[in-house]
Each structure stands twice: as structure tokens, then as C-alpha cells.
Scaffold this active site. Structure first.
Site, PDB file in Angstrom:
ATOM      1  N   ASN A   1       5.383   5.994   3.002  1.00 33.04           N
ATOM      2  CA  ASN A   1       4.571   6.692   2.011  1.00 33.04           C
ATOM      3  C   ASN A   1       4.461   8.193   2.215  1.00 33.04           C
ATOM      4  OD1 ASN A   1       4.047   4.204   0.756  1.00 33.04           O
ATOM      5  ND2 ASN A   1       2.509   3.769   2.316  1.00 33.04           N
ATOM      6  N   THR A   2       5.222   8.733   3.158  1.00 33.73           N
ATOM      7  CA  THR A   2       5.335  10.182   3.322  1.00 33.73           C
ATOM      8  C   THR A   2       6.819  10.491   3.193  1.00 33.73           C
ATOM      9  OG1 THR A   2       3.391  10.325   4.749  1.00 33.73           O
ATOM     10  CG2 THR A   2       4.994  12.125   4.917  1.00 33.73           C
TER      11      THR A   2
ATOM     12  N   LYS B   1       6.263   4.072  16.820  1.00 33.97           N
ATOM     13  CA  LYS B   1       6.132   2.999  15.815  1.00 33.97           C
ATOM     14  C   LYS B   1       7.265   3.065  14.804  1.00 33.97           C
ATOM     15  CE  LYS B   1       2.875   0.747  12.725  1.00 33.97           C
ATOM     16  NZ  LYS B   1       1.463   0.662  12.340  1.00 33.97           N
TER      17      LYS B   1
ATOM     18  N   PHE C   1      -1.524   8.407   4.118  1.00 32.94           N
ATOM     19  CA  PHE C   1      -2.249   9.113   5.196  1.00 32.94           C
ATOM     20  C   PHE C   1      -3.431   9.912   4.636  1.00 32.94           C
ATOM     21  CE2 PHE C   1       1.933   9.716   7.866  1.00 32.94           C
ATOM     22  CZ  PHE C   1       2.001   8.356   8.085  1.00 32.94           C
TER      23      PHE C   1
ATOM     24  N   SER D   1       6.160   5.287   8.305  1.00 39.43           N
ATOM     25  CA  SER D   1       5.479   5.017   7.034  1.00 39.43           C
ATOM     26  C   SER D   1       6.431   5.314   5.877  1.00 39.43           C
ATOM     27  CB  SER D   1       4.233   5.889   6.879  1.00 39.43           C
ATOM     28  OG  SER D   1       3.768   5.779   5.540  1.00 39.43           O
TER      29      SER D   1
ATOM     30  N   ASN E   1       0.836  -1.207   0.000  1.00 39.42           N
ATOM     31  CA  ASN E   1       0.000   0.000   0.000  1.00 39.42           C
ATOM     32  C   ASN E   1       0.866   1.251   0.000  1.00 39.42           C
ATOM     33  OD1 ASN E   1      -0.457   1.965   2.500  1.00 39.42           O
ATOM     34  ND2 ASN E   1       0.199  -0.011   3.337  1.00 39.42           N
TER      35      ASN E   1
ATOM     36  N   ASN F   1       6.126  -1.274  11.292  1.00 37.46           N
ATOM     37  CA  ASN F   1       5.365  -0.807  10.141  1.00 37.46           C
ATOM     38  C   ASN F   1       5.631  -1.739   8.937  1.00 37.46           C
ATOM     39  OD1 ASN F   1       3.859   1.021   8.435  1.00 37.46           O
ATOM     40  ND2 ASN F   1       4.330   2.611   9.947  1.00 37.46           N
TER      41      ASN F   1
END
Ligand SMILES: Cc1cc2nc3c(=O)[nH]c(=O)nc-3n(C[C@H](O)[C@H](O)[C@H](O)COP(=O)(O)O)c2cc1C
Length: 277
Positions: A94-95, A134, A32, A92, A28, A163
Site C-alpha cells: 500500500n505504499t 518483514k 500507514f 506493504s 486493506n 505481510n
């Protein structure tokens, strides 16, 4: 719940989530997508759930990484009164640049500031809400020991490992394997266990490690606890195992707990204040 950011943001363009059923995995790159922290808190206040509620905070994609602390601080203040515990998500993939907050000086500063803020919030609200950090599974042993030292130095209450991973070796050659994003599910089970074992070596026996990553069965839940986790979370397992997996894992964890560990109590995690009313 989360990750939530100060302002609403759309996340990445679709498609942004892919199944890799041959490996019981997902990739994925949601990024966010959320309605912002005020809408989030309004949802939490409307919710009927009265169990443990972890609220997970992050930064907006548009916030420069040097200003990340502002976003975490704003979110912490808003979610604090409504959380059983708050997760600081710095892992994450994805940022852009988010995971660089896991590095020495950046993490030192972030945790110091959030701990100071938590002390003030605890006085204001009359309740000390645990903070959990995390982290990613893509960390080497030196990075993990540096993080373990900072967790203790700054009085962070728990660590969540892990994560999603940016590694692709476990899914090489499969459809979607080369999609950008974080890989979750069965392929992240061992990498996250490795991080849990390394953390457990570095941290006191009673320090809460929340184990997450690739729990697809009750046996996996047991193995996660054996690796050193105190509490468990799962996500991708719901896709492949359905909601019954939660009960199966909870029963496995309860059996492990009867062997001598009251994990939740040890973590200092209690239901929300409103539950006591
Ligand atoms: C679709 C999807 C969205 C996710 N979004 C977040 C998120 O917003 N914040 C976060 O901390 N972790 C997020 N994760 C990571 C999961 O919480 C979890 O740490 C990871 O997927 C490994 O566990 P699993 O194998 O049980 O899914 C997401 C995972 C998936 C699959």
C-alpha cells in the site's frame, strides 16, 4: 506496533478496509496512517506494557523510493531505545514501490546501511536491539534465497514472513475481492507457509523466522511452527476469532516449545531494558 513513518500522514482515503467473511479474510489499503514517529514514541513511553515490544518502521508515501533509506534510518534512531526488536517493513503493498526494496541491490544497500547504524546505536545505548526484516508472500524461490543470503551477510537477526498478498485467486468472485490492497487472513496461510519453508531451507536451523499470515486457530499456529517458524504473530485472526485466539495459539506454541525449542530465547529477544528496573 506500526508501521510508523517519520512524519504524520493520513493514509489512503476511506473506505480502505474490507471484510471477506466467506474466506475469513480482509483486504486493506490503510497506507500507514499514523501520527509520525515522535508521537509514536511518546505513546510507547506512556504505555504500561512490559512484554516483548516489536516496533515496525517504514517510509512516508511522499518520500521518493530512492530516499527510502533516510526514512528508515530516522525511524530506527528514534524507536531504537524503546524496542525489544525493530521490524523493517519493506513489504506493504500500500505504499507505492515499497516492495521493490526487496530486490537484490536495493535490499543490499538498505540492510548494509541499517546494520552500520545499528552498530552505532548499540554503542550509544549500551544495548543491541535485534532487527527483523518483514517480507511479502509474493516472492519466488530465487528472490527468497537472495533475501536469505542478504539477511545473513548483513547480520540481520530475524525475518518476518509474511505481510499481506496482492494475489486474489483464493477470493475470486467474492464481494470486495477486486479491491486494491493486501489480502490477509486464511487465504494467506499457505502462501506465507511456502515462504517460511523456503526460508528455513536457506537459513541455519537456529535463525529466527517469525511466522505470520492466516493463523485463525491453534492448529494453524502449530502448522506454522511445523513449517519452520520460530515465533508467531497474528492479526486478521483477531477479527474472526477474537482475542481468545491469542491464548489458544500461545498454549499450542508452548506445547511445541516443550518439545525442545525455546523459541524466544533462540531469537535473542528479551524484554525492554526498562523491564529490568
Ligand atoms: C488492517 C491491517 C493493517 C496492517 N498494517 C500493517 C502495517 O502497518 N505494517 C505491517 O508490517 N503489516 C501490516 N499488516 C499486515 C499484518 O501485520 C500481517 O503481516 C498480515 O495481515 C498477515 O497476517 P494475518 O493473516 O494474521 O493478518 C496489516 C494488516 C491488516 C489486516
Amino acid at each position: 506496533m506500526g508501521t510508523v513513518t517519520p512524519k504524520a500522514q493520513p493514509g489512503n482515503p476511506k473506505p480502505r478496509m474490507f471484510r471477506l467473511p466467506q474466506r475469513q479474510a480482509l483486504i486493506n489499503r490503510m497506507g500507514f496512517n499514523n501520527d509520525g514517529v515522535d508521537a509514536f514514541v511518546a505513546n510507547v513511553q506512556r504505555a504500561k506494557w512490559r512484554g516483548v515490544l516489536g516496533l515496525n518502521i517504514g517510509k512516508n508515501a511522499a518520500t521518493p523510493i530512492e530516499r527510502a533509506l533516510d526514512d528508515y534510518a530516522l525511524c530506527l534512531a528514534r524507536v531504537y531505545p524503546h524496542a525489544s526488536y525493530v521490524t523493517i517493513n519493506i513489504s506493504s503493498p500500500n505504499t507505492k514501490n515499497l516492495r521493490q526494496l526487496q530486490g537484490g541491490d536495493a535490499l543490499d544497500e538498505l540492510l548494509a546501511a541499517l546494520q552500520t547504524q545499528r552498530t552505532a546505536l548499540a554503542a550509544e545505548h549500551g544495548r543491541r536491539v535485534p532487527l527483523a526484516l518483514k517480507i511479502a508472500p509474493d516472492l519466488d524461490d530465487d528472490q527468497i534465497s537472495a533475501i536469505a543470503a542478504l539477511l545473513q551477510r548483513h547480520g540481520i537477526d530475524a525475518v518476518i514472513a509474511s505481510n499481506t498478498t496482492i494475489a486474489r485467486d483464493a477470493v475470486a468472485g467474492l464481494p470486495h475481492a477486486e479491491e486494491a490492497g493486501g489480502l490477509s487472513g486464511a487465504p494467506v496461510f499457505e502462501p506465507s507457509n511456502r515462504v517460511i519453508r523456503a526460508l528455513r531451507r536457506e537459513l541455519p536451523a537456529a535463525y529466527p523466522i517469525i511466522g505470520v499470515g492466516g493463523i485463525m486457530s491453534a492448529d494453524d499456529a502449530r502448522e506454522k511452527l511445523a513449517a519452520g517458524a520460530t515465533l508467531l504473530q497474528l492479526y486478521t485472526g483477531l477479527i474472526y476469532g477474537g482475542p481468545a485466539l491469542v491464548g489458544q495459539c500461545a498454549r499450542a506454541a508452548a506445547r511445541a516449545a516443550r518439545e525442545g525449542v525455546d523459541a524466544a530465547a533462540r531469537a535473542g529477544i528479551s524484554p525492554r531494558v526498562s523491564d529490568a528496573r
